[in-house]
Write a protein that holds these residues in place. Structure first.
Motif, PDB file in Angstrom:
ATOM      1  N   GLN A  23      49.949  29.845  35.208  1.00  0.00           N
ATOM      2  CA  GLN A  23      50.288  31.267  35.066  1.00  0.00           C
ATOM      3  C   GLN A  23      51.658  31.622  35.637  1.00  0.00           C
ATOM      4  O   GLN A  23      52.078  32.773  35.569  1.00  0.00           O
ATOM      5  N   THR A  25      54.856  30.593  34.876  1.00  0.00           N
ATOM      6  CA  THR A  25      55.976  30.782  33.942  1.00  0.00           C
ATOM      7  C   THR A  25      55.429  30.837  32.518  1.00  0.00           C
ATOM      8  O   THR A  25      54.302  30.397  32.257  1.00  0.00           O
ATOM      9  N   PRO A  26      56.206  31.376  31.573  1.00  0.00           N
ATOM     10  CA  PRO A  26      55.755  31.346  30.172  1.00  0.00           C
ATOM     11  C   PRO A  26      55.438  29.931  29.706  1.00  0.00           C
ATOM     12  O   PRO A  26      54.482  29.706  28.959  1.00  0.00           O
ATOM     13  N   GLU A  27      56.231  28.950  30.173  1.00  0.00           N
ATOM     14  CA  GLU A  27      56.016  27.558  29.768  1.00  0.00           C
ATOM     15  C   GLU A  27      54.787  26.962  30.435  1.00  0.00           C
ATOM     16  O   GLU A  27      54.113  26.107  29.857  1.00  0.00           O
ATOM     17  N   LYS A 310      45.515  31.475  29.353  1.00  0.00           N
ATOM     18  CA  LYS A 310      46.886  31.754  29.747  1.00  0.00           C
ATOM     19  C   LYS A 310      47.023  33.245  30.039  1.00  0.00           C
ATOM     20  O   LYS A 310      46.623  34.093  29.249  1.00  0.00           O
ATOM     21  N   ASP A 311      47.580  33.567  31.211  1.00  0.00           N
ATOM     22  CA  ASP A 311      47.711  34.965  31.624  1.00  0.00           C
ATOM     23  C   ASP A 311      48.841  35.042  32.650  1.00  0.00           C
ATOM     24  O   ASP A 311      48.622  34.878  33.841  1.00  0.00           O
ATOM     25  N   LEU A 312      50.035  35.286  32.186  1.00  0.00           N
ATOM     26  CA  LEU A 312      51.249  35.188  33.008  1.00  0.00           C
ATOM     27  C   LEU A 312      51.251  36.193  34.160  1.00  0.00           C
ATOM     28  O   LEU A 312      50.886  37.360  33.992  1.00  0.00           O
ATOM     29  N   GLU A 314      52.663  38.895  36.591  1.00  0.00           N
ATOM     30  CA  GLU A 314      53.628  39.979  36.380  1.00  0.00           C
ATOM     31  C   GLU A 314      54.727  39.863  37.433  1.00  0.00           C
ATOM     32  O   GLU A 314      54.514  40.179  38.611  1.00  0.00           O
TER      33      GLU A 314
END
Length: 422
Positions: A23, A25-27, A310-312, A314
């Motif tokens: 969670q 980074t976007p990658e 997936k849950d980035l 904030e």
């Protein structure tokens, strides 16, 4: 019973940071996380705990990505995160910047398609009908059978692999109390043939300090959460602290206001503590023990992260609490009153709202005043010989000359930390 092991010296002044690679980074990769290392160093973090890095079982998988804690191999890398070469590079980069790195170790159970279920089904726990089973209510895992010496040997061999080949600095052991203590003793003796390591147990069983350097402070965290909901009093929180003070000499308690479980299942520290969230974070850094920060708390990220998907996180730019944690980490690293001093809790007529205490080691003195309640304009008179001389507020940087007797006023959730400067 006293431990026959020794705590690695660097642990006494360490600030731990739990890394949720998925969670972060976007990658969601090791390489993407590595770009954040300089920022974390600036923040004062020097011990990284990486959540499980092993591949996740597909059979009985929960959600779209599954639980980090249901592994299909103890010696492979989760392909979500990258390759073994990527992981080795992350460890090397972290070490170059002065970090120590520990990995999450899940010894109690595996996922349902772990290769041992096929290669060595006799190593797994079975019910009366001969089916794989698990006794804690987690549907995506199978318990290991610690009565099988061969399984123990192979599990310890897997732990040593990460020490020998990747140069990790220790283990955070998941649900450590569900695994026999003598296994952990065997594991530590074997793994430390390579180098001294740091051992953290997710448990609160005192006996486990025979092997482990540090254990969780679940009891404290649950009691402070109950206090925030007016279900208990600060007297009960102080009782927990007294109980911890009876632990074996040298035992470390890990204090935190959030972690991966708390955030996902019970809510953020702001849901739990409300206005007092940062005051309790100050406590975690200034009481006996080791403080931990969870991924995103420095931002602060105020959402519950999904556990199986997936849950980035904030992220705010800049991170609003980076300076807050930086000041606390520097105090812990540099002031012996914090990393090895005695504690003295001060009484007041606001004992159910204010938690006020000194930490002291020789001439090093720190005064901590916390209003963990929702009531404002609370006054306390501190009259003590330690409160004499020049002190600095670590957050504002302002200096004050105290004369043994001073009055302080705190608003709801306010925290004050004064460090003696001469």
């Amino acid at each position: 019973m006293k431990s026959s092991f020794h705590v690695v010296p660097w642990a006494h002044t360490a600030t731990m940071y739990e890394v949720n690679i998925r969670q972060y980074t976007p990658e969601g990769t090791f390489n993407a996380f590595a770009e954040h290392l300089p920022r974390l160093k600036e923040m004062g973090v020097n011990l990284l705990w990486l959540m499980p890095i092993t591949p996740i079982s597909k059979l009985k998988m929960q959600g779209s990505l599954g639980s980090y804690y249901a592994c299909s191999s103890y010696t492979d890398i989760n392909p979500e995160y990258g390759t073994k070469a990527d992981f080795k590079l992350l460890i090397q980069r972290a070490h170059q910047l002065g970090f120590k790195v520990i990995i999450d170790w899940v010894a109690n159970h595996t996922g349902w398609d772990h290769h041992w279920t096929i290669d060595h089904p006799e190593w797994m726990m079975k019910d009366a009908d001969g089916n794989f089973t698990e006794k804690n209510g987690w549907h995506d895992v199978i318990d290991l059978n610690f009565e099988v010496p061969e399984m123990r040997h192979e599990l310890i061999k897997a732990m040593r692999y990460w020490v020998d080949d990747f140069d990790i600095d220790g283990f955070r052991c998941d649900m450590a109390h569900l695994v026999p203590l003598d296994f952990w003793q065997q594991a530590r003796l074997s793994c430390e043939l390579t180098k001294p390591l740091f051992w953290l147990a997710e448990c609160e069983v005192q006996d486990y300090h025979q092997v482990f350097d540090a254990t969780y402070s679940w009891w404290w965290m649950h009691e402070t959460g109950r206090y925030a909901k007016a279900l208990t009093t600060l007297h009960e929180v102080r009782n927990v602290l007294h109980a911890y003070s009876q632990y074996p000499r040298g035992a470390i308690k890990l204090f935190f206001t959030s972690n991966h479980d708390e955030n996902s299942w019970n809510g953020t520290e702001y849901e739990k503590y409300g206005v007092a969230a940062l005051a309790w974070a100050v406590f975690a850094f200034t009481w006996h023990g080791m403080p931990m920060v969870y991924s995103g708390q420095e931002s602060p990220s105020k959402k519950r992260l999904k556990f199986f998907d997936k849950d980035l996180i904030e992220w705010n730019t800049p991170n609003q609490l980076l300076g807050f944690y930086q000041q606390l980490a520097q105090l812990r690293a540099n002031n012996p009153a914090i990393y090895k001093g005695e504690s003295f809790i001060l009484p007041s007529d606001k004992d159910n709202e204010l938690l006020v205490f000194f930490r002291r080691s020789g001439n090093a003195i720190v005064l901590v005043l916390l209003n963990v309640s929702t009531h404002s304009r609370l006054k306390i008179n501190v009259h003590h010989e330690w409160l004499k001389g020049d002190f600095k507020n670590i957050f504002s940087g302002l200096s004050f000359h105290f004369h043994e007797k001073e009055e302080f006023e705190l608003q709801a959730g306010e925290y004050l930390v004064y460090e003696k400067i001469n």
